[in-house]
Design a protein around this motif. Structure first.
Motif, PDB file in Angstrom:
ATOM      1  N   SER A  51       0.348  -1.326  -0.118  1.00 61.38           N
ATOM      2  CA  SER A  51       0.189  -0.355   0.408  1.00 61.38           C
ATOM      3  C   SER A  51       1.227   1.726  -0.057  1.00 61.38           C
ATOM      4  CB  SER A  51      -0.856   0.132   1.600  1.00 61.38           C
ATOM      5  OG  SER A  51      -1.930  -0.757   0.939  1.00 61.38           O
ATOM      6  N   ILE A  52       0.647   2.353  -1.205  1.00 60.10           N
ATOM      7  CA  ILE A  52       2.000   3.883  -1.415  1.00 60.10           C
ATOM      8  C   ILE A  52       0.584   4.400  -1.422  1.00 60.10           C
ATOM      9  CG2 ILE A  52       3.394   4.545  -2.522  1.00 60.10           C
ATOM     10  CD1 ILE A  52       3.819   1.523  -4.022  1.00 60.10           C
ATOM     11  N   VAL A  53       1.349   5.592  -0.452  1.00 57.55           N
ATOM     12  CA  VAL A  53       0.139   6.347  -0.558  1.00 57.55           C
ATOM     13  C   VAL A  53       1.101   7.907  -0.838  1.00 57.55           C
ATOM     14  CG1 VAL A  53      -1.382   8.389   1.040  1.00 57.55           C
ATOM     15  CG2 VAL A  53      -0.946   5.766   1.154  1.00 57.55           C
ATOM     16  N   VAL A  54       0.665   8.403  -1.961  1.00 59.46           N
ATOM     17  CA  VAL A  54       1.804   9.499  -2.436  1.00 59.46           C
ATOM     18  C   VAL A  54       1.111  10.906  -1.469  1.00 59.46           C
ATOM     19  CG1 VAL A  54       2.611  11.218  -4.041  1.00 59.46           C
ATOM     20  CG2 VAL A  54       3.184   9.074  -4.581  1.00 59.46           C
ATOM     21  N   LEU A  55       1.754  11.477  -1.347  1.00 58.79           N
ATOM     22  CA  LEU A  55       1.990  13.135   0.105  1.00 58.79           C
ATOM     23  C   LEU A  55       2.268  14.363  -0.866  1.00 58.79           C
ATOM     24  CD1 LEU A  55       2.148  12.170   3.406  1.00 58.79           C
ATOM     25  CD2 LEU A  55       0.183  12.826   2.329  1.00 58.79           C
ATOM     26  N   THR A  56       1.544  15.179  -1.160  1.00 59.68           N
ATOM     27  CA  THR A  56       2.205  16.086  -2.174  1.00 59.68           C
ATOM     28  C   THR A  56       1.991  17.685  -1.843  1.00 59.68           C
ATOM     29  OG1 THR A  56       2.864  17.396  -4.131  1.00 59.68           O
ATOM     30  CG2 THR A  56       0.630  16.219  -3.315  1.00 59.68           C
ATOM     31  N   GLY A  57       2.892  18.392  -1.509  1.00 63.81           N
ATOM     32  CA  GLY A  57       2.484  20.033  -0.862  1.00 63.81           C
ATOM     33  C   GLY A  57       1.642  20.475  -2.780  1.00 63.81           C
ATOM     34  N   PHE A  58       1.570  19.785  -3.451  1.00 62.71           N
ATOM     35  CA  PHE A  58       1.021  20.419  -4.596  1.00 62.71           C
ATOM     36  C   PHE A  58       0.478  20.008  -5.682  1.00 62.71           C
ATOM     37  CE2 PHE A  58       5.623  19.695  -4.322  1.00 62.71           C
ATOM     38  CZ  PHE A  58       5.755  18.770  -5.671  1.00 62.71           C
ATOM     39  N   ALA A  59      -0.705  19.173  -5.301  1.00 56.39           N
ATOM     40  CA  ALA A  59      -1.122  18.298  -6.063  1.00 56.39           C
ATOM     41  C   ALA A  59      -1.739  18.427  -7.312  1.00 56.39           C
ATOM     42  CB  ALA A  59      -2.401  17.610  -5.468  1.00 56.39           C
ATOM     43  N   SER A  60      -1.610  17.738  -8.644  1.00 54.46           N
ATOM     44  CA  SER A  60      -2.515  18.836  -9.882  1.00 54.46           C
ATOM     45  C   SER A  60      -2.693  16.919 -10.104  1.00 54.46           C
ATOM     46  CB  SER A  60      -0.911  18.338 -10.646  1.00 54.46           C
ATOM     47  OG  SER A  60      -0.119  17.323 -11.221  1.00 54.46           O
ATOM     48  N   ILE A  61      -3.582  17.256 -11.402  1.00 59.46           N
ATOM     49  CA  ILE A  61      -4.334  16.177 -12.153  1.00 59.46           C
ATOM     50  C   ILE A  61      -3.060  14.912 -12.642  1.00 59.46           C
ATOM     51  CG2 ILE A  61      -5.649  15.340 -14.036  1.00 59.46           C
ATOM     52  CD1 ILE A  61      -7.682  17.725 -13.259  1.00 59.46           C
ATOM     53  N   GLY A  62      -2.195  15.675 -13.831  1.00 57.16           N
ATOM     54  CA  GLY A  62      -0.784  15.125 -14.440  1.00 57.16           C
ATOM     55  C   GLY A  62       0.242  14.453 -13.600  1.00 57.16           C
ATOM     56  N   THR A  63       0.116  14.436 -11.866  1.00 56.69           N
ATOM     57  CA  THR A  63       1.463  13.811 -11.005  1.00 56.69           C
ATOM     58  C   THR A  63       0.167  12.620 -10.442  1.00 56.69           C
ATOM     59  OG1 THR A  63       0.845  15.264  -9.626  1.00 56.69           O
ATOM     60  CG2 THR A  63       2.353  15.278 -10.303  1.00 56.69           C
ATOM     61  N   THR A  64      -0.912  12.978 -10.288  1.00 58.71           N
ATOM     62  CA  THR A  64      -2.169  12.132  -9.644  1.00 58.71           C
ATOM     63  C   THR A  64      -2.568  11.027 -10.334  1.00 58.71           C
ATOM     64  OG1 THR A  64      -3.367  13.376  -8.572  1.00 58.71           O
ATOM     65  CG2 THR A  64      -4.216  12.122  -8.631  1.00 58.71           C
ATOM     66  N   VAL A  65      -2.052  11.324 -11.329  1.00 55.56           N
ATOM     67  CA  VAL A  65      -2.482  10.341 -13.293  1.00 55.56           C
ATOM     68  C   VAL A  65      -1.002   9.342 -12.715  1.00 55.56           C
ATOM     69  CG1 VAL A  65      -2.771   9.452 -15.082  1.00 55.56           C
ATOM     70  CG2 VAL A  65      -4.354  11.524 -13.913  1.00 55.56           C
ATOM     71  N   GLU A  66      -0.107   9.844 -12.572  1.00 53.92           N
ATOM     72  CA  GLU A  66       1.031   9.335 -12.741  1.00 53.92           C
ATOM     73  C   GLU A  66       1.725   8.403 -11.885  1.00 53.92           C
ATOM     74  OE1 GLU A  66       3.683   9.058 -15.771  1.00 53.92           O
ATOM     75  OE2 GLU A  66       2.018  10.025 -16.755  1.00 53.92           O
ATOM     76  N   ALA A  67       1.378   9.032 -10.588  1.00 54.81           N
ATOM     77  CA  ALA A  67       1.542   8.379  -9.323  1.00 54.81           C
ATOM     78  C   ALA A  67       0.630   6.774  -9.417  1.00 54.81           C
ATOM     79  CB  ALA A  67       0.987   9.161  -8.686  1.00 54.81           C
ATOM     80  N   ILE A  68      -0.607   6.810  -9.110  1.00 53.93           N
ATOM     81  CA  ILE A  68      -1.447   5.753  -9.516  1.00 53.93           C
ATOM     82  C   ILE A  68      -1.116   5.088 -10.657  1.00 53.93           C
ATOM     83  CG2 ILE A  68      -3.812   4.487 -10.355  1.00 53.93           C
ATOM     84  CD1 ILE A  68      -3.371   6.325  -7.671  1.00 53.93           C
ATOM     85  N   LYS A  69      -0.550   5.480 -12.137  1.00 52.13           N
ATOM     86  CA  LYS A  69       0.345   4.503 -13.083  1.00 52.13           C
ATOM     87  C   LYS A  69       1.287   3.871 -13.018  1.00 52.13           C
ATOM     88  CE  LYS A  69      -1.113   6.523 -17.554  1.00 52.13           C
ATOM     89  NZ  LYS A  69      -0.731   7.440 -18.534  1.00 52.13           N
ATOM     90  N   LEU A  70       1.773   4.126 -11.816  1.00 50.35           N
ATOM     91  CA  LEU A  70       3.577   3.528 -11.441  1.00 50.35           C
ATOM     92  C   LEU A  70       2.816   2.658 -10.251  1.00 50.35           C
ATOM     93  CD1 LEU A  70       5.855   6.818 -11.210  1.00 50.35           C
ATOM     94  CD2 LEU A  70       5.894   4.658 -12.907  1.00 50.35           C
ATOM     95  N   GLY A  71       1.764   2.680  -9.744  1.00 56.32           N
ATOM     96  CA  GLY A  71       1.524   1.473  -8.515  1.00 56.32           C
ATOM     97  C   GLY A  71       1.566   2.360  -7.161  1.00 56.32           C
ATOM     98  N   ALA A  72       1.187   3.744  -7.147  1.00 58.17           N
ATOM     99  CA  ALA A  72       0.294   4.215  -6.252  1.00 58.17           C
ATOM    100  C   ALA A  72      -1.085   3.953  -5.642  1.00 58.17           C
ATOM    101  CB  ALA A  72       0.751   6.018  -5.422  1.00 58.17           C
ATOM    102  N   SER A  73      -1.196   3.338  -4.310  1.00 58.25           N
ATOM    103  CA  SER A  73      -2.718   3.422  -3.769  1.00 58.25           C
ATOM    104  C   SER A  73      -3.046   4.234  -3.779  1.00 58.25           C
ATOM    105  CB  SER A  73      -2.270   1.962  -2.516  1.00 58.25           C
ATOM    106  OG  SER A  73      -1.261   1.596  -2.974  1.00 58.25           O
ATOM    107  N   TYR A  74      -2.659   5.627  -3.448  1.00 58.91           N
ATOM    108  CA  TYR A  74      -3.268   6.547  -3.451  1.00 58.91           C
ATOM    109  C   TYR A  74      -2.955   7.904  -3.037  1.00 58.91           C
ATOM    110  CZ  TYR A  74      -8.105   8.328  -1.317  1.00 58.91           C
ATOM    111  OH  TYR A  74      -9.838   8.561  -1.621  1.00 58.91           O
ATOM    112  N   TYR A  75      -3.060   8.964  -3.399  1.00 57.87           N
ATOM    113  CA  TYR A  75      -2.452  10.126  -3.206  1.00 57.87           C
ATOM    114  C   TYR A  75      -3.879  11.182  -2.688  1.00 57.87           C
ATOM    115  CZ  TYR A  75      -0.207  13.742  -6.037  1.00 57.87           C
ATOM    116  OH  TYR A  75       0.075  15.246  -6.960  1.00 57.87           O
ATOM    117  N   LEU A  76      -2.625  11.680  -1.538  1.00 63.44           N
ATOM    118  CA  LEU A  76      -3.152  12.963  -0.851  1.00 63.44           C
ATOM    119  C   LEU A  76      -2.517  14.296  -0.906  1.00 63.44           C
ATOM    120  CD1 LEU A  76      -4.049  10.694   2.894  1.00 63.44           C
ATOM    121  CD2 LEU A  76      -5.712  11.828   1.330  1.00 63.44           C
TER     122      LEU A  76
END
Length: 178
Positions: A79-104
């Motif tokens: 279970s991989i959760v990506v945290l970011t202070g500057f969320a964007s649709i592009g990085t969300t999509v890339e994180a999920i494609k690379l295997g992140a379980s969730y993006y916050l």
């Protein structure tokens, strides 16, 4: 270390990493920390196999997406959760494609992160009529996508965006990349 609830935190902000570590240790997790992709790689080569990971999207001048890819290659069920202070649709999509379980988006509490660990499927009832994006948000997402595509190289991103490097640097200074 107990491998059952082993968590790795990949975060270059030492104070934030320490806070997360303490919070998760109080919840019964064994916690490892890495401040960069290189440190994460060293931990994985030592034989550590975490079941959970929290990865900051921006690690110094590099992207945490490489860490997501390395973690997913280590264990497809992690279970991989990506945290970011500057969320964007592009990085969300890339994180999920690379295997992140969730993006916050930061700030996120330990409760939010732990709940994200448990989310294994999407929510088909999620509302699709959210608020309209402002021009500033669309601009920021476009800038951020260019930064991701150039591995956070400001000069190259500015060239691709058709703006002067200093102009891009000023925009980034106004909206901190943390």
């Amino acid at each position: 270390m107990s491998e059952g609830r082993l968590l790795v935190i990949v975060e270059d902000d030492a104070a934030f990493a320490r806070t997360l570590r303490r919070s998760f240790e109080r919840r019964g997790y064994a916690v490892l920390s890495a401040a960069s992709h290189e440190e994460l790689t060293a931990l994985l080569q030592e034989g550590h196999r975490p079941g959970y990971a929290v990865v900051d999207l921006k690690l110094g001048g590099t992207s945490g997406l490489a860490c997501v890819k390395a973690l997913r290659a280590t264990d497809a069920a992690m279970s991989i959760v990506v945290l970011t202070g500057f969320a964007s649709i592009g990085t969300t999509v890339e994180a999920i494609k690379l295997g992140a379980s969730y993006y916050l988006a930061k700030p996120s509490s330990t409760d939010d992160i732990e709940a994200a660990f448990e989310r294994h499927e999407g929510d088909p009832t999620a509302p699709v009529d959210g608020r309209q994006s402002s021009i500033k948000t669309v601009e920021w997402e476009h800038i951020h996508q260019a930064l991701v595509e150039t591995d956070f190289n400001i000069s190259e991103a500015a060239r691709r965006l058709g703006m002067h490097r200093r102009t891009l640097a000023r925009k980034l200074e106004k909206r901190r990349l943390r």
